[in-house]
Write a protein that holds these residues in place. Structure first.
Motif, PDB file in Angstrom:
ATOM      1  N   ASP A   1       1.557   1.323  10.527  1.00 16.70           N
ATOM      2  CA  ASP A   1       1.921   1.469  10.015  1.00 16.70           C
ATOM      3  C   ASP A   1       1.991   1.426   7.994  1.00 16.70           C
ATOM      4  OD1 ASP A   1       1.780  -0.892   9.751  1.00 16.70           O
ATOM      5  OD2 ASP A   1       3.839  -1.793   9.749  1.00 16.70           O
ATOM      6  N   SER A   2       0.278   1.041   7.888  1.00 13.82           N
ATOM      7  CA  SER A   2      -0.520   1.200   6.220  1.00 13.82           C
ATOM      8  C   SER A   2      -0.876   2.327   5.852  1.00 13.82           C
ATOM      9  CB  SER A   2      -0.991  -0.262   6.124  1.00 13.82           C
ATOM     10  OG  SER A   2      -2.175   0.036   6.635  1.00 13.82           O
ATOM     11  N   ILE A   3      -0.678   3.426   7.003  1.00 10.66           N
ATOM     12  CA  ILE A   3      -1.831   4.569   6.663  1.00 10.66           C
ATOM     13  C   ILE A   3      -0.866   5.945   5.747  1.00 10.66           C
ATOM     14  CG2 ILE A   3      -2.548   6.238   7.927  1.00 10.66           C
ATOM     15  CD1 ILE A   3      -3.370   4.679  10.336  1.00 10.66           C
ATOM     16  N   ILE A   4      -1.268   5.905   4.705  1.00  9.30           N
ATOM     17  CA  ILE A   4      -0.445   6.746   4.385  1.00  9.30           C
ATOM     18  C   ILE A   4      -1.271   8.723   4.096  1.00  9.30           C
ATOM     19  CG2 ILE A   4       0.571   5.282   2.781  1.00  9.30           C
ATOM     20  CD1 ILE A   4      -1.406   5.025   0.124  1.00  9.30           C
ATOM     21  N   ASP A   5      -2.215   8.749   4.034  1.00 11.49           N
ATOM     22  CA  ASP A   5      -2.871   9.763   3.753  1.00 11.49           C
ATOM     23  C   ASP A   5      -4.257   9.637   5.083  1.00 11.49           C
ATOM     24  OD1 ASP A   5      -3.021  12.134   3.049  1.00 11.49           O
ATOM     25  OD2 ASP A   5      -4.169  11.843   1.219  1.00 11.49           O
TER      26      ASP A   5
ATOM     27  N   ILE B   1      -2.656   1.117   3.025  1.00 10.57           N
ATOM     28  CA  ILE B   1      -2.530   0.543   2.267  1.00 10.57           C
ATOM     29  C   ILE B   1      -2.767  -1.428   2.750  1.00 10.57           C
ATOM     30  CG2 ILE B   1       0.185  -1.059   1.326  1.00 10.57           C
ATOM     31  CD1 ILE B   1       1.310   1.719   1.694  1.00 10.57           C
ATOM     32  N   THR B   2      -3.230  -1.826   1.488  1.00 13.24           N
ATOM     33  CA  THR B   2      -3.946  -3.328   1.989  1.00 13.24           C
ATOM     34  C   THR B   2      -3.110  -4.445   1.504  1.00 13.24           C
ATOM     35  OG1 THR B   2      -5.579  -3.286  -0.219  1.00 13.24           O
ATOM     36  CG2 THR B   2      -6.547  -2.683   2.158  1.00 13.24           C
ATOM     37  N   SER B   3      -1.603  -3.829   0.520  1.00 10.05           N
ATOM     38  CA  SER B   3      -1.367  -5.019  -0.286  1.00 10.05           C
ATOM     39  C   SER B   3      -0.611  -5.846   1.255  1.00 10.05           C
ATOM     40  CB  SER B   3      -0.581  -4.762  -1.673  1.00 10.05           C
ATOM     41  OG  SER B   3      -1.132  -3.802  -2.206  1.00 10.05           O
ATOM     42  N   PRO B   4      -0.556  -6.933   0.761  1.00 13.66           N
ATOM     43  CA  PRO B   4       0.565  -7.540   2.033  1.00 13.66           C
ATOM     44  C   PRO B   4       2.024  -7.069   1.616  1.00 13.66           C
ATOM     45  CG  PRO B   4       0.321  -9.002   0.101  1.00 13.66           C
ATOM     46  CD  PRO B   4      -0.823  -7.633  -0.226  1.00 13.66           C
TER      47      PRO B   4
ATOM     48  N   LEU C   1       0.625  -1.442  -5.728  1.00 15.50           N
ATOM     49  CA  LEU C   1       0.048  -1.146  -4.876  1.00 15.50           C
ATOM     50  C   LEU C   1      -1.677  -1.050  -4.347  1.00 15.50           C
ATOM     51  CD1 LEU C   1       1.601  -0.080  -2.122  1.00 15.50           C
ATOM     52  CD2 LEU C   1       1.308   1.955  -2.543  1.00 15.50           C
ATOM     53  N   GLN C   2      -2.423  -2.085  -3.336  1.00 16.82           N
ATOM     54  CA  GLN C   2      -3.713  -1.511  -3.540  1.00 16.82           C
ATOM     55  C   GLN C   2      -3.634  -0.611  -1.911  1.00 16.82           C
ATOM     56  OE1 GLN C   2      -5.139  -5.738  -3.306  1.00 16.82           O
ATOM     57  NE2 GLN C   2      -4.449  -6.080  -5.088  1.00 16.82           N
TER      58      GLN C   2
ATOM     59  N   LEU D   1       8.534   4.009   3.549  1.00 16.20           N
ATOM     60  CA  LEU D   1       7.989   4.050   2.548  1.00 16.20           C
ATOM     61  C   LEU D   1       9.121   4.028   0.921  1.00 16.20           C
ATOM     62  CD1 LEU D   1       4.558   2.912   2.813  1.00 16.20           C
ATOM     63  CD2 LEU D   1       6.359   0.949   3.572  1.00 16.20           C
ATOM     64  N   ASN D   2       9.577   5.458   0.918  1.00 19.86           N
ATOM     65  CA  ASN D   2      10.054   5.879  -0.217  1.00 19.86           C
ATOM     66  C   ASN D   2      11.032   6.236   0.426  1.00 19.86           C
ATOM     67  OD1 ASN D   2       7.642   6.145  -1.723  1.00 19.86           O
ATOM     68  ND2 ASN D   2       7.264   7.285  -0.376  1.00 19.86           N
TER      69      ASN D   2
END
Length: 142
Positions: A73-77, A97-100, A107-108, A140-141
């Motif tokens: 669920d953190s994969i964005i591209d 995304i690596t941000s908690p 956003l990291q 997310l958006n």
């Protein structure tokens, strides 16, 4: 022999789900299922229904092991590069995304690149990760 040479040149080769489950099942969360996986000499990359798992055997004997994961669920591209002529390899790069907290002003992100032999058909994996990234963007958006 071709798999060993591919591994020495930094290319992943596919491994059966049963072999991966037998060897790395202890790293799975309850009810997590392995979908597919790959091996690079001693190291492995596993795709489950929850995350990507990286098994890194370190040292001369390989007994020291580092296990890391990227939640799906953190994969964005995702980007893909197919192998050309000569020694070019196929590459798949996952951006995540690596941000908690995924919805934040600071956003990291990071990326991880996988190299496969140029004859490996990377397109189905790319499409699956691209679809996942698109769904994550909408979630997310939205």
């Amino acid at each position: 022999m071709a798999n060993l040479l591919g591994g020495l040149f930094g290319n992943y080769s596919e491994v059966s789900v049963q072999d991966l489950t037998n060897q790395y099942g202890v790293y799975l969360m309850p009810n997590e299922k392995i979908q597919m996986g790959f091996k690079l000499v001693r190291d492995s990359f596993i795709i489950t229904d929850e995350r990507l798992i990286f098994i890194d055997h370190q040292g001369v004997t390989g007994k020291k092991t580092r296990v890391a994961s990227i939640h799906l669920d953190s994969i964005i591209d995702v980007t893909m590069e197919t192998g050309g002529t000569g020694f070019d390899d196929s590459e798949l790069t996952i951006h995540y995304i690596t941000s908690p907290y995924y919805k934040t002003n600071n956003l990291q992100v990071a990326s991880y690149k996988f190299e496969f032999g140029k004859k490996f058909n990377l397109q189905p994996i790319y499409v699956n990760f691209l679809t996942l990234a698109h769904q994550n963007h909408k979630r997310l958006n939205g």
